[in-house]
Design a protein around this motif. Structure first.
Motif, PDB file in Angstrom:
ATOM      1  N   PRO A 269       0.801  -1.230   0.000  1.00 15.81           N
ATOM      2  CA  PRO A 269       0.000   0.000   0.000  1.00 15.81           C
ATOM      3  C   PRO A 269       0.830   1.276   0.000  1.00 15.81           C
ATOM      4  O   PRO A 269       0.423   2.274  -0.602  1.00 15.81           O
ATOM      5  N   GLU A 270       1.986   1.264   0.637  1.00 13.42           N
ATOM      6  CA  GLU A 270       2.788   2.490   0.720  1.00 13.42           C
ATOM      7  C   GLU A 270       3.275   2.954  -0.654  1.00 13.42           C
ATOM      8  O   GLU A 270       3.613   4.123  -0.834  1.00 13.42           O
ATOM      9  N   GLU A 271       3.305   2.039  -1.626  1.00 14.88           N
ATOM     10  CA  GLU A 271       3.741   2.420  -2.967  1.00 14.88           C
ATOM     11  C   GLU A 271       2.613   3.035  -3.795  1.00 14.88           C
ATOM     12  O   GLU A 271       2.845   3.503  -4.909  1.00 14.88           O
ATOM     13  N   PHE A 272       1.415   3.041  -3.241  1.00 16.42           N
ATOM     14  CA  PHE A 272       0.272   3.670  -3.913  1.00 16.42           C
ATOM     15  C   PHE A 272       0.368   5.188  -3.905  1.00 16.42           C
ATOM     16  O   PHE A 272      -0.087   5.855  -4.845  1.00 16.42           O
ATOM     17  N   TRP A 273       0.943   5.755  -2.866  1.00 15.98           N
ATOM     18  CA  TRP A 273       0.801   7.193  -2.627  1.00 15.98           C
ATOM     19  C   TRP A 273       1.460   8.057  -3.691  1.00 15.98           C
ATOM     20  O   TRP A 273       0.962   9.133  -4.010  1.00 15.98           O
ATOM     21  N   GLU A 274       2.543   7.614  -4.271  1.00 18.71           N
ATOM     22  CA  GLU A 274       3.175   8.401  -5.334  1.00 18.71           C
ATOM     23  C   GLU A 274       2.229   8.532  -6.529  1.00 18.71           C
ATOM     24  O   GLU A 274       2.107   9.612  -7.129  1.00 18.71           O
ATOM     25  N   MET A 275       1.548   7.440  -6.856  1.00 18.89           N
ATOM     26  CA  MET A 275       0.563   7.501  -7.942  1.00 18.89           C
ATOM     27  C   MET A 275      -0.553   8.485  -7.608  1.00 18.89           C
ATOM     28  O   MET A 275      -0.950   9.308  -8.445  1.00 18.89           O
ATOM     29  N   TRP A 276      -1.069   8.393  -6.392  1.00 22.95           N
ATOM     30  CA  TRP A 276      -2.187   9.247  -5.997  1.00 22.95           C
ATOM     31  C   TRP A 276      -1.784  10.726  -6.011  1.00 22.95           C
ATOM     32  O   TRP A 276      -2.548  11.581  -6.480  1.00 22.95           O
ATOM     33  N   GLN A 277      -0.618  11.031  -5.533  1.00 15.95           N
ATOM     34  CA  GLN A 277      -0.158  12.422  -5.522  1.00 15.95           C
ATOM     35  C   GLN A 277       0.034  12.965  -6.937  1.00 15.95           C
ATOM     36  O   GLN A 277      -0.117  14.175  -7.170  1.00 15.95           O
ATOM     37  N   ASN A 278       0.335  12.076  -7.885  1.00 13.52           N
ATOM     38  CA  ASN A 278       0.559  12.484  -9.273  1.00 13.52           C
ATOM     39  C   ASN A 278      -0.656  12.219 -10.164  1.00 13.52           C
ATOM     40  O   ASN A 278      -0.533  12.249 -11.392  1.00 13.52           O
ATOM     41  N   ARG A 279      -1.809  11.988  -9.575  1.00 12.84           N
ATOM     42  CA  ARG A 279      -2.963  11.490 -10.329  1.00 12.84           C
ATOM     43  C   ARG A 279      -3.401  12.400 -11.472  1.00 12.84           C
ATOM     44  O   ARG A 279      -3.919  11.929 -12.480  1.00 12.84           O
ATOM     45  N   THR A 280      -3.203  13.696 -11.343  1.00 10.23           N
ATOM     46  CA  THR A 280      -3.637  14.611 -12.402  1.00 10.23           C
ATOM     47  C   THR A 280      -2.594  14.748 -13.517  1.00 10.23           C
ATOM     48  O   THR A 280      -2.861  15.387 -14.522  1.00 10.23           O
ATOM     49  N   HIS A 281      -1.427  14.158 -13.341  1.00 14.78           N
ATOM     50  CA  HIS A 281      -0.334  14.307 -14.308  1.00 14.78           C
ATOM     51  C   HIS A 281      -0.420  13.303 -15.454  1.00 14.78           C
ATOM     52  O   HIS A 281       0.287  13.437 -16.451  1.00 14.78           O
ATOM     53  N   ALA A 282      -1.240  12.261 -15.292  1.00 15.33           N
ATOM     54  CA  ALA A 282      -1.412  11.253 -16.339  1.00 15.33           C
ATOM     55  C   ALA A 282      -2.784  10.609 -16.154  1.00 15.33           C
ATOM     56  O   ALA A 282      -3.392  10.704 -15.081  1.00 15.33           O
ATOM     57  N   ASN A 283      -3.249   9.937 -17.189  1.00 16.54           N
ATOM     58  CA  ASN A 283      -4.544   9.252 -17.102  1.00 16.54           C
ATOM     59  C   ASN A 283      -4.409   7.820 -16.604  1.00 16.54           C
ATOM     60  O   ASN A 283      -5.362   7.264 -16.051  1.00 16.54           O
ATOM     61  N   PHE A 284      -3.236   7.238 -16.796  1.00 16.39           N
ATOM     62  CA  PHE A 284      -2.988   5.872 -16.351  1.00 16.39           C
ATOM     63  C   PHE A 284      -1.636   5.823 -15.644  1.00 16.39           C
ATOM     64  O   PHE A 284      -0.620   6.215 -16.214  1.00 16.39           O
ATOM     65  N   HIS A 285      -1.652   5.359 -14.419  1.00 15.73           N
ATOM     66  CA  HIS A 285      -0.437   5.187 -13.622  1.00 15.73           C
ATOM     67  C   HIS A 285      -0.299   3.686 -13.388  1.00 15.73           C
ATOM     68  O   HIS A 285      -1.131   3.082 -12.699  1.00 15.73           O
ATOM     69  N   ILE A 286       0.730   3.072 -13.949  1.00 10.73           N
ATOM     70  CA  ILE A 286       0.842   1.618 -13.947  1.00 10.73           C
ATOM     71  C   ILE A 286       2.176   1.192 -13.360  1.00 10.73           C
ATOM     72  O   ILE A 286       3.224   1.737 -13.708  1.00 10.73           O
ATOM     73  N   GLY A 287       2.135   0.213 -12.480  1.00 14.30           N
ATOM     74  CA  GLY A 287       3.351  -0.311 -11.877  1.00 14.30           C
ATOM     75  C   GLY A 287       4.104  -1.235 -12.818  1.00 14.30           C
ATOM     76  O   GLY A 287       3.516  -1.901 -13.671  1.00 14.30           O
ATOM     77  N   THR A 288       5.412  -1.257 -12.669  1.00 13.27           N
ATOM     78  CA  THR A 288       6.249  -2.229 -13.378  1.00 13.27           C
ATOM     79  C   THR A 288       6.969  -3.059 -12.323  1.00 13.27           C
ATOM     80  O   THR A 288       7.593  -2.511 -11.415  1.00 13.27           O
ATOM     81  N   ARG A 289       6.858  -4.361 -12.436  1.00 11.12           N
ATOM     82  CA  ARG A 289       7.364  -5.261 -11.399  1.00 11.12           C
ATOM     83  C   ARG A 289       8.856  -5.508 -11.584  1.00 11.12           C
ATOM     84  O   ARG A 289       9.275  -6.156 -12.541  1.00 11.12           O
ATOM     85  N   LYS A 290       9.644  -4.997 -10.645  1.00 10.22           N
ATOM     86  CA  LYS A 290      11.095  -5.154 -10.675  1.00 10.22           C
ATOM     87  C   LYS A 290      11.508  -6.176  -9.610  1.00 10.22           C
ATOM     88  O   LYS A 290      11.016  -6.145  -8.488  1.00 10.22           O
TER      89      LYS A 290
END
Length: 240
Positions: free
Chosen positions: A105-126
């Motif tokens: 869950p802690e990795e969600f927050w960067e996406m949420w804070q940047n939510r208006t900067h893109a229409n799709f925020h997608i994780g890449t599994r490293k």
């Protein structure tokens, strides 16, 4: 004010579901405390164990939890069910992850804070920790997406994505009902339609409990069916 729906499919997850809810419900609480709205929606996909009854029992403890029950239709079809549910509830944003405890869950927050900067925020599994067979399937999917759609997608099937609900609604219109690889299709269409996409490296842990219901034989069968469905999607895109 923004409205977020965090959605998860669940199939035979009685070993994980309480812990996963306990991890993700605070995300909804924090978003609500900040003046927005959020709900955690988990669809029980015809589980044969106590997954749904556990969710029902946890509703009093977790008031932002919405447990849904449906007949079994598979992971991808359940995702489509959840996405359409969230859109029908007037969500502004839809975040999807799985209910097996592999994401953080802690990795969600960067996406949420940047939510208006893109229409799709997608994780890449490293550095994935879920086995070599799964990594092989992901690489194969990347090649199949290139052959079918002529686009490279970094990680098409990642179960960790924040999406603008209006743009998601548009993309869903191209996808056949009950399509199993729905997240793959969404990512491929988004890239092909040149949607604004942001990619984020995420942690992907081993399944935290229970047994994975997908084996290599079933994956092969799903892949053969998906080729036909991908052709349908391509036809829909060309018509558009």
């Amino acid at each position: 004010m923004d409205t977020l729906y965090i959605v998860m499919p669940a199939y035979n997850e009685e070993a994980n579901i309480e812990e996963v809810i306990g991890q993700w419900h605070p995300v909804c609480e924090q978003i609500t405390q900040e003046g927005n709205q959020a709900h955690l929606v988990i669809a029980n996909d015809g589980s044969k164990d106590n997954t749904f009854s556990i969710m029902q029992q946890l509703q009093e403890k977790y008031p932002l939890l919405i447990p849904l029950d449906k007949t079994n239709s598979g992971h991808g079809a359940t995702l489509l069910f959840l996405y359409n549910y969230a859109i029908g509830q007037k969500a502004n944003y839809v975040f999807q992850t799985d209910s097996d405890g592999q994401t953080l869950p802690e990795e969600f927050w960067e996406m949420w804070q940047n939510r208006t900067h893109a229409n799709f925020h997608i994780g890449t599994r490293k550095g994935r920790q879920d086995g070599t067979s799964r990594i092989f399937v992901t690489k194969t999917l990347k090649l199949v997406v290139w052959l079918m759609f002529h686009v490279w997608v970094k990680d098409a099937n990642t179960p960790f994505r924040l999406m603008n609900a209006e743009r998601l609604k548009t993309i869903l219109s191209y996808i056949p009902d009950n399509f199993f690889l729905s997240n793959v299709a969404i990512a491929a269409i988004a890239v092909k339609k040149q949607e604004k996409i942001a990619w984020y490296p995420i942690t992907f842990r081993p399944r935290q409990g229970g047994v994975n219901s997908i084996n290599m034989k079933r994956i092969f069968k799903i892949g053969v069916q998906a080729l036909g469905d991908f052709r349908k999607i391509n036809k829909n895109l060309k018509k558009a």
